[in-house]
Design a protein around this motif. Sequence first.
Motif, short mmCIF file in Angstrom:
data_model
loop_
_atom_site.label_atom_id
_atom_site.label_comp_id
_atom_site.label_asym_id
_atom_site.label_seq_id
_atom_site.Cartn_x
_atom_site.Cartn_y
_atom_site.Cartn_z
N GLY A 44 0.80 -1.22 0.00
CA GLY A 44 0.00 0.00 0.00
C GLY A 44 0.83 1.26 0.00
N ARG A 79 -1.80 -3.18 -2.48
CA ARG A 79 -2.12 -3.84 -1.21
C ARG A 79 -1.54 -5.23 -1.12
NH1 ARG A 79 -5.99 -7.32 0.90
NH2 ARG A 79 -6.92 -6.76 2.92
N TYR A 105 1.81 -6.19 5.51
CA TYR A 105 1.00 -5.47 6.48
C TYR A 105 -0.23 -6.28 6.80
CZ TYR A 105 -1.10 -1.51 8.90
OH TYR A 105 -1.65 -0.69 9.86
N PHE A 107 -3.75 -6.27 7.38
CA PHE A 107 -4.91 -5.41 7.20
C PHE A 107 -6.08 -5.91 8.05
CE2 PHE A 107 -2.43 -4.97 3.30
CZ PHE A 107 -2.25 -3.59 3.27
N TRP A 168 -7.43 2.02 5.87
CA TRP A 168 -7.18 1.67 4.48
C TRP A 168 -6.86 0.18 4.35
CZ3 TRP A 168 -3.51 -0.54 1.36
CH2 TRP A 168 -3.66 -0.33 -0.02
N GLY A 169 -7.38 -0.43 3.30
CA GLY A 169 -7.05 -1.81 2.99
C GLY A 169 -7.84 -2.85 3.76
N ALA A 170 -8.79 -2.42 4.59
CA ALA A 170 -9.54 -3.37 5.41
C ALA A 170 -10.40 -4.29 4.54
CB ALA A 170 -10.42 -2.61 6.41
N GLN A 171 -10.45 -5.55 4.94
CA GLN A 171 -11.39 -6.47 4.30
C GLN A 171 -12.79 -6.13 4.80
OE1 GLN A 171 -10.88 -9.03 1.94
NE2 GLN A 171 -13.09 -8.79 1.87
N PRO A 181 -11.64 -5.58 -0.69
CA PRO A 181 -11.02 -4.71 0.31
C PRO A 181 -11.39 -3.25 0.10
CG PRO A 181 -9.43 -6.28 -0.56
CD PRO A 181 -10.66 -6.40 -1.41
N TYR A 183 -10.36 0.22 -0.44
CA TYR A 183 -9.18 0.90 -0.93
C TYR A 183 -9.21 2.39 -0.65
CZ TYR A 183 -8.00 -3.42 -3.33
OH TYR A 183 -7.68 -4.74 -3.61
N ASP A 275 -2.28 3.61 -0.16
CA ASP A 275 -2.80 4.26 1.04
C ASP A 275 -2.34 5.72 1.01
OD1 ASP A 275 -3.35 5.25 3.56
OD2 ASP A 275 -2.53 3.53 4.64
#
Length: 289
Positions: A44, A79, A105, A107, A168-171, A181, A183, A275
Amino acid sequence: MIPSRRALLTGAGASLIAAPLVAPVAAQDRNALPLALNGAWRQGGYAFGRTAPRALIFVDGDALTTASAAGLFVIGFDRDAAASVQIEALADGRSARRTLDIAPYAFPSTTVNGLPPSTVEPSDPALLARIQQEIALKTEGFASRIDADDFKSGFIWPLESYRVSSAWGAQRILNGTPARPHYGIDLAAPQGSVIRAPADGRIAFVRPDMHFEGGLTLIDHGQGLITCYLHQSRLNVEQGQRVRRGDPLGRVGMTGRATGPHLCWRMKWRDRNLDPSLMVGGRAPETLA
């Protein structure tokens, strides 16, 4: 088709802000270009670079961008970026190559309930047709490629006061359904809060009534680096307009797929999702020495 370096030559955890990486040029090595890199080398994240003016920049063997007249360039790490990336600059028969280690990372996962079903699993034929039309419009906006290095001084936050309500990037789990995800980074703020341009650029797309995004603005910061501002209640800019850091773009709202007033802030470099918060406070290398 993007040429590979070989084809071109034969035919012709935390934010992990990396310390500057400068490649000294040995006096006897006339084929080596100067190359300086810094940035956030994680999934990211990104790298800012400085090298010879108008050098062609390869990423893992593919020619993806060209340095500006000042020798500045940017690349992004998606990501799901691999553990390492090779960056090469090529100009006038000289080159420089560096391999960067990209940190993984972890996430998070977030759950959002109470969304209108048409914004999660649309089925109406007319709505599906509208969505396809809007995808085509956004694709054109994301294809903007101004010859600029407006990213060079880094970014500021687009809101003066906010709370990060979704990382940012969370499922995402939307109304109980697993989704792609997220974005963007969601910045919760009072309705009507002023959204400001975090860096110089040109407006590549603006529209008040997108189905998912609501009021949407895209800014081109040069070389395919595009930032996005979603769910606005008011838009203050026009397509093609030049903006400077701090200029008002619009107002926070909850249009489109939203359950409360917030700004969803996104960033893309070509087809890679980044991100944007990682660029806050960053700067491109100022020198090569």
